[in-house]
Design an enzyme around this catalytic site. Structure first.
Site, PDB file in Angstrom:
ATOM      1  N   GLU A 288      55.758  90.796  32.058  1.00  0.00           N
ATOM      2  CA  GLU A 288      54.343  90.992  31.716  1.00  0.00           C
ATOM      3  C   GLU A 288      53.562  89.691  31.920  1.00  0.00           C
ATOM      4  OE1 GLU A 288      52.677  90.399  28.054  1.00  0.00           O
ATOM      5  OE2 GLU A 288      54.534  90.441  26.899  1.00  0.00           O
TER       6      GLU A 288
ATOM      7  N   LYS B 117      56.539  90.846  17.230  1.00  0.00           N
ATOM      8  CA  LYS B 117      56.054  89.583  16.696  1.00  0.00           C
ATOM      9  C   LYS B 117      56.084  89.606  15.170  1.00  0.00           C
ATOM     10  CE  LYS B 117      53.073  90.610  19.432  1.00  0.00           C
ATOM     11  NZ  LYS B 117      51.739  90.905  19.949  1.00  0.00           N
TER      12      LYS B 117
HETATM   13  N1  PSU Z   1      54.331  88.506  22.285  1.00  0.00           N
HETATM   14  C1  PSU Z   1      54.074  87.201  22.505  1.00  0.00           C
HETATM   15  N2  PSU Z   1      52.934  86.847  23.107  1.00  0.00           N
HETATM   16  C2  PSU Z   1      52.048  87.776  23.539  1.00  0.00           C
HETATM   17  C3  PSU Z   1      52.330  89.163  23.339  1.00  0.00           C
HETATM   18  C4  PSU Z   1      53.481  89.471  22.703  1.00  0.00           C
HETATM   19  O1  PSU Z   1      54.848  86.332  22.133  1.00  0.00           O
HETATM   20  O2  PSU Z   1      51.026  87.403  24.103  1.00  0.00           O
HETATM   21  C5  PSU Z   1      51.382  90.208  23.884  1.00  0.00           C
HETATM   22  C6  PSU Z   1      52.153  91.323  24.613  1.00  0.00           C
HETATM   23  O3  PSU Z   1      51.565  91.465  25.884  1.00  0.00           O
HETATM   24  C7  PSU Z   1      51.925  92.547  23.778  1.00  0.00           C
HETATM   25  C8  PSU Z   1      50.545  92.250  23.242  1.00  0.00           C
HETATM   26  O4  PSU Z   1      51.986  93.734  24.523  1.00  0.00           O
HETATM   27  O5  PSU Z   1      50.635  90.884  22.893  1.00  0.00           O
HETATM   28  C9  PSU Z   1      50.181  93.141  22.101  1.00  0.00           C
HETATM   29  O6  PSU Z   1      48.827  92.988  21.838  1.00  0.00           O
HETATM   30  P1  PSU Z   1      48.086  94.005  20.826  1.00  0.00           P
HETATM   31  O7  PSU Z   1      48.667  93.677  19.470  1.00  0.00           O
HETATM   32  O8  PSU Z   1      46.621  93.656  20.961  1.00  0.00           O
HETATM   33  O9  PSU Z   1      48.414  95.381  21.293  1.00  0.00           O
END
Ligand code: PSU
Ligand code: MN
Length: 301
Positions: A22, A156
């Site tokens: 990603e 996370k």
């Molecule tokens: N984990 C990380 N850094 C990130 C992300 C996840 O350590 O930047 C990103 C991934 O791309 C994940 C996104 O899909 O954060 C999720 O964002 P949201 O909570 O807005 O859906």
């Protein structure tokens, strides 16, 4: 519609292993200039395992599967690179916009291009305070209907981990610990929660993927959770303290929506003297390598 790089196209045609990566982690999850180095390093780690890396992003309205050096640099350094969840893909394409793809958008594009294995750091999930904000990452819903294997270090730790595990169960997404019966805590080797299944080799993972296909039925993902090695994890006491501060700062500053995840990750990096960044990178590195080995086992089958 999809621009598949020549290297990725050839690998897919010859049934050689390919790993999707990603780009949101590069554009919005890591500080510059380290982010570009990491992007290159992760691609190299996939190659070390004998697989072809396919970093995914949307550039000038075109979804790319596999980026060259110049394109990776745009994702890392260009101002105005948006964060694209899967619902943002169509408007980004229509507007000719450029953006980094989250897990949900990456998984959708990867599966569309015929890729089966995907590596990332941590998935999005259910945020704390869900009862007030209803903030649940679109990652979960998309993975519930996409046949892809995602290697990650859990979700996370800024999230509500037990609620996220419950949602994955409700949505029918398979979760398996790699060499562990514990669900990892992203920066930490253990989130404190168990998983129901443990797999111990890339071949075992590939066997589950083949069983998914043989059983048919509605498509859904296989999430392989791979803990960061204990000697590379963030100090759990420091983690608990700084996370608490980050959550309070987020609420105090009124940060909402797509901005929440980057805000919290950035707060953690700045208030742990970079230690959270090192643990994050150790986790991603391990995931990328494992994904390379799983894609090789899958390709051998
Ligand atoms: N984990 C990380 N850094 C990130 C992300 C996840 O350590 O930047 C990103 C991934 O791309 C994940 C996104 O899909 O954060 C999720 O964002 P949201 O909570 O807005 O859906
Ligand atoms: Mn969200």
């Amino acid at each position: 519609m999809l621009v598949v790089s020549e290297e990725v196209r050839e690998a897919l045609a010859a049934r050689r292993p390919v790993v999707a990566l990603e780009s949101t982690i590069i554009a919005h999850g890591l500080p510059r200039p380290r982010n570009l180095q990491v992007a290159l390093e992760l691609e190299e780690a996939v190659r070390d395992e004998g697989a072809v890396p396919a970093t995914i992003a949307v550039l000038d309205g075109r979804p790319h599967i596999g980026l060259d050096g110049e394109q990776l640099e745009r994702v890392a350094n260009e101002d105005g690179i948006r964060k694209l969840g899967h619902r943002d893909l169509a408007p980004a394409v229509a507007a000719g916009a450029s953006g980094a793809t989250t897990v949900s958008a990456t998984a959708r594009l990867a599966a569309g291009a015929g890729l089966r294995v995907f590596a990332t750091g941590g998935l999005g999930g259910v945020h704390r305070e869900w009862t007030a904000t209803q903030d649940e990452s679109a990652d979960l819903g998309l993975l519930a209907r996409t046949g892809i294997t995602v290697v990650c270090a859990g979700v996370k730790s800024i999230l509500d981990v037990p609620a996220t595990l419950q949602r994955l169960e409700t949505l029918g997404v398979t979760v398996a610990g790699y060499g562990t019966a514990r669900f990892p805590g992203f920066y930490l080797s253990d989130s404190g929660h168990p998983v129901d299944w443990t797999l111990s080799s890339p071949e075992q993972v590939a066997r589950v993927m083949r069983a998914q296909d043989a059983l048919a039925g509605p498509e859904s993902a296989l999430i392989v959770v791979n803990p960061v090695p204990e000697d590379e994890q963030l100090d759990p006491v420091l983690h608990a303290r700084v996370l608490d501060e980050a959550l309070r700062a987020c609420a105090a500053e009124g940060v909402t929506g797509q901005a929440v995840t980057p805000f919290l990750l950035d707060h953690l990096v700045r208030h742990t003297d970079g230690a959270s960044l090192e643990a994050n990178l150790a986790a991603v590195r391990g995931n990328v390598r494992l994904a390379g080995r799983i894609s090789a086992a899958w390709a051998r089958g």
